[in-house]
Motif scaffolding. Structure first.
Motif, PDB file in Angstrom:
ATOM      1  N   SER A  65       0.670  -1.263  -0.419  1.00  0.00           N
ATOM      2  CA  SER A  65       0.453  -0.416   0.178  1.00  0.00           C
ATOM      3  C   SER A  65       0.975   0.790  -0.291  1.00  0.00           C
ATOM      4  O   SER A  65       0.151   2.507  -0.635  1.00  0.00           O
ATOM      5  CB  SER A  65      -0.984   0.128   1.313  1.00  0.00           C
ATOM      6  N   GLN A  70      -2.599   1.365  -5.378  1.00  0.00           N
ATOM      7  CA  GLN A  70      -3.987   0.088  -5.231  1.00  0.00           C
ATOM      8  C   GLN A  70      -5.182   0.941  -5.553  1.00  0.00           C
ATOM      9  O   GLN A  70      -6.099   0.237  -5.071  1.00  0.00           O
ATOM     10  CB  GLN A  70      -3.677  -0.333  -4.203  1.00  0.00           C
ATOM     11  N   GLN A  77     -10.482   2.167  -4.146  1.00  0.00           N
ATOM     12  CA  GLN A  77      -9.455   0.862  -3.951  1.00  0.00           C
ATOM     13  C   GLN A  77      -9.466  -0.541  -4.532  1.00  0.00           C
ATOM     14  O   GLN A  77     -11.113  -0.299  -4.086  1.00  0.00           O
ATOM     15  CB  GLN A  77      -9.607   0.402  -1.938  1.00  0.00           C
ATOM     16  N   GLN A  81      -4.605  -6.470  -3.624  1.00  0.00           N
ATOM     17  CA  GLN A  81      -3.434  -6.030  -3.160  1.00  0.00           C
ATOM     18  C   GLN A  81      -2.375  -6.259  -5.043  1.00  0.00           C
ATOM     19  O   GLN A  81      -2.032  -7.420  -4.355  1.00  0.00           O
ATOM     20  CB  GLN A  81      -2.822  -6.354  -1.498  1.00  0.00           C
TER      21      GLN A  81
END
Length: 237
Positions: A65, A70, A77, A81
């Motif tokens: 992050s 991201q 978002q 990830q």
């Protein structure tokens, strides 16, 4: 860069390969094939084979992050990830549209997707295809993928795109979604893609059904078109 499909006969069946510039992507990658199928990916600078475990490369949350982007341009978002710093690149910046954040969880459910199954379409850093893969819900065996990739000649639009893809994809009649032209084609009895132009790029929605009792191609195409319809208002012209 132009997304070019061609028939693959190496395995004895008519599959689809998608070629971005000089990089060739087996249809398994773009259509989001998981499980026992080996996914092979390459970008302009690498041709490494990638297995299922590499589809969503992980790194410590705090590291990922802090050093790897991201969020989309609106600050939403990603549903995973990503470890790829060049997931957004000059190969797919022709449209700001981000498939992975286009729909809320509720909208994905209504579209027949399993929201928690979201996977990054990227299997290599800096690749052309940028987008997401979701499993289809309701007991169906299949996936919906939506990806963004730059066009080599945006001025030629979908007509030029289909012309360059004519050897590997059977194109059906174009359809209209929210007043926009959507190209619809298939490379096998299990695949269908719906393609719309977005600025200097294309947004391709790929439906793949793997069950032996899968529906006929026209119904698979309806799935690709339906997901395009669900996201069309967020895809810039």
């Amino acid at each position: 860069m132009m997304l070019i499909g061609r028939a693959s006969r190496a395995s004895g069946h008519r599959g689809m390969e998608l070629r971005f510039g000089q990089a060739t992507w087996p249809s398994a990658v773009v259509a989001g094939v998981v499980g026992s199928v080996l996914l092979v990916g390459c970008s302009a600078s690498t041709g490494d084979a990638v297995g299922e475990s590499d589809l969503s490369p992980s790194m410590p949350h705090s590291i990922a992050s802090s050093v790897v982007r991201q969020t989309d341009e609106a600050g939403r978002q990603l549903p995973f990830q990503t470890a790829f710093p060049n997931r957004w690149s000059a190969n797919n910046d022709g449209s700001p549209y981000e498939p992975c954040t286009a729909l809320s969880e509720d909208m994905l459910l209504r579209a027949g997707m399993v929201p928690a199954s979201a996977m990054d379409a990227a299997v290599a850093d800096g690749q052309t295809a940028r987008g997401c893969v979701w499993r289809v819900g309701s007991g169906h065996k299949g996936t919906i993928s939506q990806i963004v990739g730059n066009l080599t000649d945006p001025q030629d639009g979908l007509t030029g795109y289909k012309r360059l893809n004519s050897s590997g994809i059977e194109w059906f009649a174009d359809t209209r979604v929210d007043g926009r032209t959507v190209a619809v084609g298939s490379s096998s009895s299990a695949h269908c893609l719906a393609v719309v132009q977005s600025q200097r790029a294309i947004v391709a929605t790929i439906a793949r059904m793997v069950a032996l009792d899968r529906p006929p191609v026209p119904q698979i195409c309806e799935r690709a078109i339906a997901f395009t319809r669900a996201t069309i208002d967020q895809i810039p012209r």
